[in-house]
Design an enzyme around this catalytic site. Structure first.
Site, PDB file in Angstrom:
ATOM      1  N   GLU A 212      10.236  14.886  16.066  1.00 35.26           N
ATOM      2  CA  GLU A 212      10.454  14.964  14.621  1.00 35.26           C
ATOM      3  C   GLU A 212       9.521  16.041  14.049  1.00 35.26           C
ATOM      4  O   GLU A 212       8.312  16.022  14.280  1.00 35.26           O
ATOM      5  CB  GLU A 212      10.082  13.593  14.039  1.00 35.26           C
ATOM      6  CG  GLU A 212      10.450  13.400  12.609  1.00 35.26           C
ATOM      7  CD  GLU A 212      10.183  11.962  12.133  1.00 35.26           C
ATOM      8  OE1 GLU A 212       9.159  11.384  12.512  1.00 35.26           O
ATOM      9  OE2 GLU A 212      11.000  11.434  11.370  1.00 35.26           O
TER      10      GLU A 212
ATOM     11  N   LYS B  83       0.855  -1.204   0.000  1.00 37.29           N
ATOM     12  CA  LYS B  83       0.000   0.000   0.000  1.00 37.29           C
ATOM     13  C   LYS B  83       0.880   1.239   0.000  1.00 37.29           C
ATOM     14  O   LYS B  83       1.590   1.512   0.963  1.00 37.29           O
ATOM     15  CB  LYS B  83      -0.880   0.041   1.251  1.00 37.29           C
ATOM     16  CG  LYS B  83      -1.862   1.214   1.178  1.00 37.29           C
ATOM     17  CD  LYS B  83      -2.499   1.523   2.501  1.00 37.29           C
ATOM     18  CE  LYS B  83      -1.804   2.623   3.252  1.00 37.29           C
ATOM     19  NZ  LYS B  83      -1.831   3.938   2.607  1.00 37.29           N
TER      20      LYS B  83
ATOM     21  N   GLU C   8      10.503   0.718  10.168  1.00 33.79           N
ATOM     22  CA  GLU C   8      11.493   1.778   9.911  1.00 33.79           C
ATOM     23  C   GLU C   8      10.772   3.086  10.198  1.00 33.79           C
ATOM     24  O   GLU C   8       9.901   3.494   9.431  1.00 33.79           O
ATOM     25  CB  GLU C   8      11.970   1.672   8.456  1.00 33.79           C
ATOM     26  CG  GLU C   8      13.309   2.325   8.242  1.00 33.79           C
ATOM     27  CD  GLU C   8      13.165   3.788   7.897  1.00 33.79           C
ATOM     28  OE1 GLU C   8      13.207   4.600   8.849  1.00 33.79           O
ATOM     29  OE2 GLU C   8      13.023   4.118   6.717  1.00 33.79           O
TER      30      GLU C   8
ATOM     31  N   CYS D 151      13.218  10.596   7.054  1.00 32.26           N
ATOM     32  CA  CYS D 151      13.231  10.006   8.402  1.00 32.26           C
ATOM     33  C   CYS D 151      14.590  10.196   9.061  1.00 32.26           C
ATOM     34  O   CYS D 151      14.670  10.363  10.268  1.00 32.26           O
ATOM     35  CB  CYS D 151      12.856   8.538   8.340  1.00 32.26           C
ATOM     36  SG  CYS D 151      13.818   7.608   7.155  1.00 32.26           S
TER      37      CYS D 151
HETATM   38  P1  NDP Z   1       2.046   7.583   8.751  1.00 31.81           P
HETATM   39  O1  NDP Z   1       2.976   6.852   9.604  1.00 31.81           O
HETATM   40  O2  NDP Z   1       0.670   7.788   9.222  1.00 31.81           O
HETATM   41  O3  NDP Z   1       1.955   6.912   7.302  1.00 31.81           O
HETATM   42  C1  NDP Z   1       2.777   5.903   6.784  1.00 31.81           C
HETATM   43  C2  NDP Z   1       1.949   4.867   6.047  1.00 31.81           C
HETATM   44  O4  NDP Z   1       1.141   4.137   6.957  1.00 31.81           O
HETATM   45  C3  NDP Z   1       0.984   5.453   5.039  1.00 31.81           C
HETATM   46  O5  NDP Z   1       0.858   4.581   3.956  1.00 31.81           O
HETATM   47  C4  NDP Z   1      -0.293   5.524   5.841  1.00 31.81           C
HETATM   48  O6  NDP Z   1      -1.427   5.597   5.038  1.00 31.81           O
HETATM   49  C5  NDP Z   1      -0.239   4.235   6.601  1.00 31.81           C
HETATM   50  N1  NDP Z   1      -1.024   4.192   7.827  1.00 31.81           N
HETATM   51  C6  NDP Z   1      -1.559   5.219   8.532  1.00 31.81           C
HETATM   52  N2  NDP Z   1      -2.198   4.759   9.630  1.00 31.81           N
HETATM   53  C7  NDP Z   1      -2.071   3.419   9.624  1.00 31.81           C
HETATM   54  C8  NDP Z   1      -2.484   2.372  10.495  1.00 31.81           C
HETATM   55  N3  NDP Z   1      -3.166   2.625  11.615  1.00 31.81           N
HETATM   56  N4  NDP Z   1      -2.163   1.106  10.190  1.00 31.81           N
HETATM   57  C9  NDP Z   1      -1.441   0.828   9.092  1.00 31.81           C
HETATM   58  N5  NDP Z   1      -1.027   1.767   8.228  1.00 31.81           N
HETATM   59  C10 NDP Z   1      -1.326   3.054   8.476  1.00 31.81           C
HETATM   60  O7  NDP Z   1       2.655   8.958   8.407  1.00 31.81           O
HETATM   61  P2  NDP Z   1       1.830  10.247   7.980  1.00 31.81           P
HETATM   62  O8  NDP Z   1       1.757  10.248   6.548  1.00 31.81           O
HETATM   63  O9  NDP Z   1       0.514  10.361   8.656  1.00 31.81           O
HETATM   64  O10 NDP Z   1       2.727  11.375   8.562  1.00 31.81           O
HETATM   65  C11 NDP Z   1       2.603  11.750   9.928  1.00 31.81           C
HETATM   66  C12 NDP Z   1       3.946  12.059  10.484  1.00 31.81           C
HETATM   67  O11 NDP Z   1       4.730  10.878  10.449  1.00 31.81           O
HETATM   68  C13 NDP Z   1       4.736  13.068   9.682  1.00 31.81           C
HETATM   69  O12 NDP Z   1       4.469  14.355  10.072  1.00 31.81           O
HETATM   70  C14 NDP Z   1       6.147  12.663   9.998  1.00 31.81           C
HETATM   71  O13 NDP Z   1       6.554  13.273  11.184  1.00 31.81           O
HETATM   72  C15 NDP Z   1       6.077  11.186  10.216  1.00 31.81           C
HETATM   73  N6  NDP Z   1       6.536  10.391   9.070  1.00 31.81           N
HETATM   74  C16 NDP Z   1       7.709   9.754   9.180  1.00 31.81           C
HETATM   75  C17 NDP Z   1       8.198   9.016   8.146  1.00 31.81           C
HETATM   76  C18 NDP Z   1       9.480   8.321   8.259  1.00 31.81           C
HETATM   77  O14 NDP Z   1       9.969   7.773   7.275  1.00 31.81           O
HETATM   78  N7  NDP Z   1      10.079   8.282   9.419  1.00 31.81           N
HETATM   79  C19 NDP Z   1       7.478   8.905   6.884  1.00 31.81           C
HETATM   80  C20 NDP Z   1       6.212   9.574   6.868  1.00 31.81           C
HETATM   81  C21 NDP Z   1       5.785  10.298   7.933  1.00 31.81           C
HETATM   82  P3  NDP Z   1      -1.913   7.003   4.435  1.00 31.81           P
HETATM   83  O15 NDP Z   1      -0.753   7.934   4.417  1.00 31.81           O
HETATM   84  O16 NDP Z   1      -2.335   6.638   3.082  1.00 31.81           O
HETATM   85  O17 NDP Z   1      -2.988   7.498   5.320  1.00 31.81           O
END
Ligand code: NDP
Length: 780
Positions: free
Chosen positions: A393, A190, A264, A298
């Site tokens: 972060e 996904k 990760e 990240c």
């Molecule tokens: P998320 O951790 O929410 O998203 C990562 C992935 O997980 C997306 O595909 C998301 O779907 C999916 N997801 C969301 N909720 C669930 C769940 N309960 N169970 C399984 N999968 C889920 O990151 P966000 O996009 O919401 O970003 C929020 C914050 O996270 C950012 O502000 C940043 O600080 C951090 N972040 C960190 C990352 C890293 O690599 N360390 C990467 C991205 C974000 P969808 O996005 O389609 O809703």
């Protein structure tokens, strides 16, 4: 304007990349997408839109996956998996190679589509994301080719659910899909809701190369789709990249399900600059560390730690450099920073900065586009270490800065975070840099550089940055398991009988073994241990959470063990073996009395052998130098995990604790062992042997008590780094659930038996170590 004038102003115009080809591809697809399931696209629905964050334009409409659609994707992946595995490594390598070639041939299309969908500068999509994604498929084509020869004892996990974020959409897809496919798994992936388009283009090339149906399935939608994948019973492994909060939720949701998991997660990575650094290079490196991808990385070097003596000069140069950064149309090859991925992320960053006004905020005057998700480069100085912006972060182009006076203080400040993903060290003194690198709690350390990545070098975190590595040999462990049928483990309960009769000559009441001393249990309770015949053989203390706490404190005070030389650890393990051998007959008799039968002698012999095996490994489980395409070295160092809590097997009262303790000790860890529940007396006999074998106090601590009662407190303890369970009690789920507290790594048996007569050294040594990748570029 004359050439002379241009040289004087160093001004340059725009150099926009054409979006025509990418937009035409979208039009060809009808600007609407379904999912990619079983080798074909499903009928699209207009469930949600994917927009260009730089302009707000709608790029395509996408379909939110429903449970029946996820069922269909998982069923397709399951159906395809055994055939894909049987194809063999060499057969799979051909497909991975074809995918790499297609990614190369369509490199420009992927790069432009990525920039349109995500807002990142085309320069970065073109020069970083896409080449690294290609490299990942090439590298893993090689791993598939080598698997049968190099990993003959391992096999695929099965169907992998993969959930990726929006910051590096196609690159994260490559990091997940390439190793999974190489090892014979099939996937249901996904992409993030904001950025699904390059994943769908990838689906299209899977179709074009004739990848067998069902090997790659891509379902689109929001977090609810991620939740459904996580909970799906037909999935064997979840690989997730994203926020720590969602990672924690996934850890909890998968607890006890038997699914393998790699996480990760986020970071707040320190960027340490010593006063002897090449300051101009360090400023340039910092621009890359925090403003690359608008800071939505990240492992962004988001926390500048700067030697006090050069702080003013460094900040001044940094501010001047920030003033030169160009923000604007991400398709313009002349810009440095593009748009954040979505209005939601822009608001998150804006709110976080507005809600935390502490410190001195600096934003250079820069031409901000009037619309779109743009945020200016920002530096915040004069913060206290505990300020929220120093700890959390931000995930945007915002750098926080603090000063240090000594190398020791730099390390302390760097490690003052719940995360442990990456770190950067700048110093012209390579001795200093190499001294600091192992002291940093980070899975990746860059020396005099930043954001170096390659498929051959493991990437991943420690602490709340998650667990597991992506890339390199270490990354393959996460997509394989030992070959063979796994038998169920029969629960072993303490022997029953008449607890009032016993053999006075044999009766003993050992205590707990904490910090090298025999210690009464906090509860003051003990229980009788009966042999197979029903006679009492002794009493053992019943440990509680307070004893775990004391044992962990003792283990913390034995931190020196992790720094001791491998040669010393070897000698001590041999010495334990030697002392065990001196008491072999007595211990064999004890095993026979406890377990019934005549297996004691063989168990003692195997235990001595096991100690010798790990004495041998202590100075031979070496790291590697990864073959990265760079003039320099990327070291994969094996570091101890830290403090490991372990529930010993019930069925092997002496061999069990030794098989668990020896690899952990050999790699420099300290342990808190909970002895076999039905037969704890061997472990308590064993500590007398430890006492005479020069094991430092606190390196090994032994508790006795109920596995069920101790599982949650052990797994929830914030200062334990890993928990292993080989218990026959049903505690795997409890351990995984409680471990979400600090996202410690867990290794549990999920009710499967293990043959303790074999060492399985590779599994134990891998579990007892963290791979830290240290990048050392060389050259003047
Ligand atoms: P998320 O951790 O929410 O998203 C990562 C992935 O997980 C997306 O595909 C998301 O779907 C999916 N997801 C969301 N909720 C669930 C769940 N309960 N169970 C399984 N999968 C889920 O990151 P966000 O996009 O919401 O970003 C929020 C914050 O996270 C950012 O502000 C940043 O600080 C951090 N972040 C960190 C990352 C890293 O690599 N360390 C990467 C991205 C974000 P969808 O996005 O389609 O809703």
């Amino acid at each position: 304007m004359t050439v002379k004038e241009i040289f004087e102003s160093m001004d340059y115009g725009t150099a926009p990349e054409s979006p025509a080809e990418a937009l035409a591809w979208l039009v060809d697809q009808g600007d609407r997408f379904g999912h990619f399931i079983d080798g074909a696209f499903t009928d699209p629905r207009n469930d949600f839109e994917s927009r260009n964050p730089a302009t707000g334009e709608i790029l395509a409409t996408l379909t939110q996956a429903t449970l029946p659609e996820i069922d269909a994707a998982v069923a397709a992946a399951r159906k395809a998996q055994s055939k894909w595995q049987k194809l063999g490594g060499a057969g799979r390598a051909r497909y991975l190679y074809a995918l790499a070639r297609q990614l190369q041939k369509h490199g420009r299309l992927f790069a432009v589509l990525e920039t349109l969908d995500n807002g990142k500068p085309i320069r970065e999509a073109r020069d970083v994301d896409i080449p690294l994604a290609q490299r990942h498929f090439y590298y893993h084509a090689g791993m598939a080719q080598l698997m049968d020869d190099e990993m003959p004892d391992r096999e695929a996990l099965g169907v992998c659910g993969q959930i990726i974020p929006w910051n590096f959409p196609i690159l994260m897809l490559a990091w997940k899909v390439a190793p999974a496919l190489a090892m014979g798994n099939t996937v249901v992936l996904k992409p993030a809701e904001y950025t699904s388009l390059t994943a769908l283009l990838f689906a299209d090339i899977c179709r074009q190369i004739g990848l067998p149906k069902g090997v790659v399935n891509i379902v689109t939608g929001d977090g609810a789709v991620g939740e459904m994948i996580t909970a799906h019973e037909g999935i064997d492994k979840i690989a997730f990249t994203g926020s720590t909060a969602v990672g924690r939720a996934i850890r909890t949701a998968t607890a006890g399900s038997g699914k393998a998991l790699t996480l990760e997660l986020g970071g707040k990575s320190p960027y340490i600059v010593f006063d002897d650094a090449d300051i101009d290079s360090a400023v340039e490196g910092l621009v890359d560390a925090i403003f690359f991808n608008q800071g939505q990385v990240c492992c962004a070097g988001s926390r500048l730690l700067i030697h006090e003596g050069i702080a003013d000069r460094f900040h001044e140069k940094l501010r001047a450099r920030m003033g030169k950064l160009r923000l604007g149309n991400p398709l313009d090859k002349s810009i440095d920073m593009g748009a954040l991925a979505d209005p939601v992320q822009l608001k998150t960053v804006q709110d976080m900065i507005a809600d935390n006004p502490a410190g001195t905020h600096f934003t250079p005057p820069c031409d901000m586009p009037a619309t779109g998700c743009f945020y200016p480069p920002t530096l915040i100085t004069d913060l206290a270490p505990a300020d929220r912006l120093m700890q959390e972060e931000i995930f945007g182009p915002v750098l926080v800065s603090a000063t240090f006076r000594t190398p020791a203080e730099a390390v302390e400040m760097a490690n003052n975070t719940r995360y442990g993903l990456a770190a950067t060290i700048w110093s012209e003194n390579i001795n200093l840099a190499l001294d600091i690198a192992p002291k940093l709690a980070a899975g990746v350390v860059w020396i005099n550089g930043s954001n170096m990545f390659d498929a051959a070098a493991g990437f991943g975190g420690m602490r709340e940055s998650g667990f597991g590595r992506e890339g390199g040999w270490a990354g393959l462990t996460a997509y394989t398991r030992p070959k063979g049928h796994r038998k169920a483990l029969k629960p072993q309960r303490p022997h029953g009988g008449d607890a009032t009769t016993g053999d006075a000559a044999l009766d003993r009441t050992p205590k707990l073994y904490i910090g090298g001393k025999q210690t009464r249990p906090d509860s003051g309770y003990s229980r009788a241990v009966l042999g197979k015949s029903g006679a009492i053989l002794g009493h053992v203390p019943v440990a509680s959470r307070k004893d775990i706490r004391n044992a962990v404190e003792a283990a913390q005070s034995a931190a020196g063990w992790g720094k001791s030389s491998a040669h010393l650890r070897t000698q001590i393990l041999y010495y334990i073996g030697e002392n065990l051998s001196a008491r072999a007959d007595e211990l064999a008799a004890r095993i026979d009395a406890l377990m019934g039968g005549k297996s004691g002698k063989a168990e003692v012999e195997t235990s001595i052998d096991r100690l010798f095996t790990y004495a041998a490994w202590a100075d031979k489980y070496e790291g590697r130098i990864n073959g990265v395409p760079m003039r320099g070295a990327a070291l994969a160092m094996h570091e101890p995990v830290g403090i490991i809590g372990a529930f010993c097997p019930d069925e092997a009262p002496l061999l069990g604790p030794i098989s668990v303790m020896a690899p952990a000790l050999a790699m420099g860890n300290r342990v808190v062992l909970v002895a076999s529940e039905p037969a704890p007396l061997l472990a308590t006999d064993f500590y007398q042997i430890l006492d005479t074998s020069d094991v430092p106090a606190g390196a090994v601590n032994i508790l006795t008590g109920s596995h069920l009662d101790l599982a949650a407190p052990m797994a929830a303890h914030m200062n334990i780094d890993a928990v292993w369970s080989f218990s026959s009690s049903d505690i795997s789920g409890e351990i995984e659930r409680a471990s979400a507290s600090n996202l410690k790594r867990t290794w549990v048996n999920n009710g499967h038996a293990r043959d303790w007569t074999g060492a399985d050294s590779n599994s134990f040594l891998a579990a007892a170590t963290e791979v830290k990748t240290v990048w050392i570029p060389y050259g003047e």
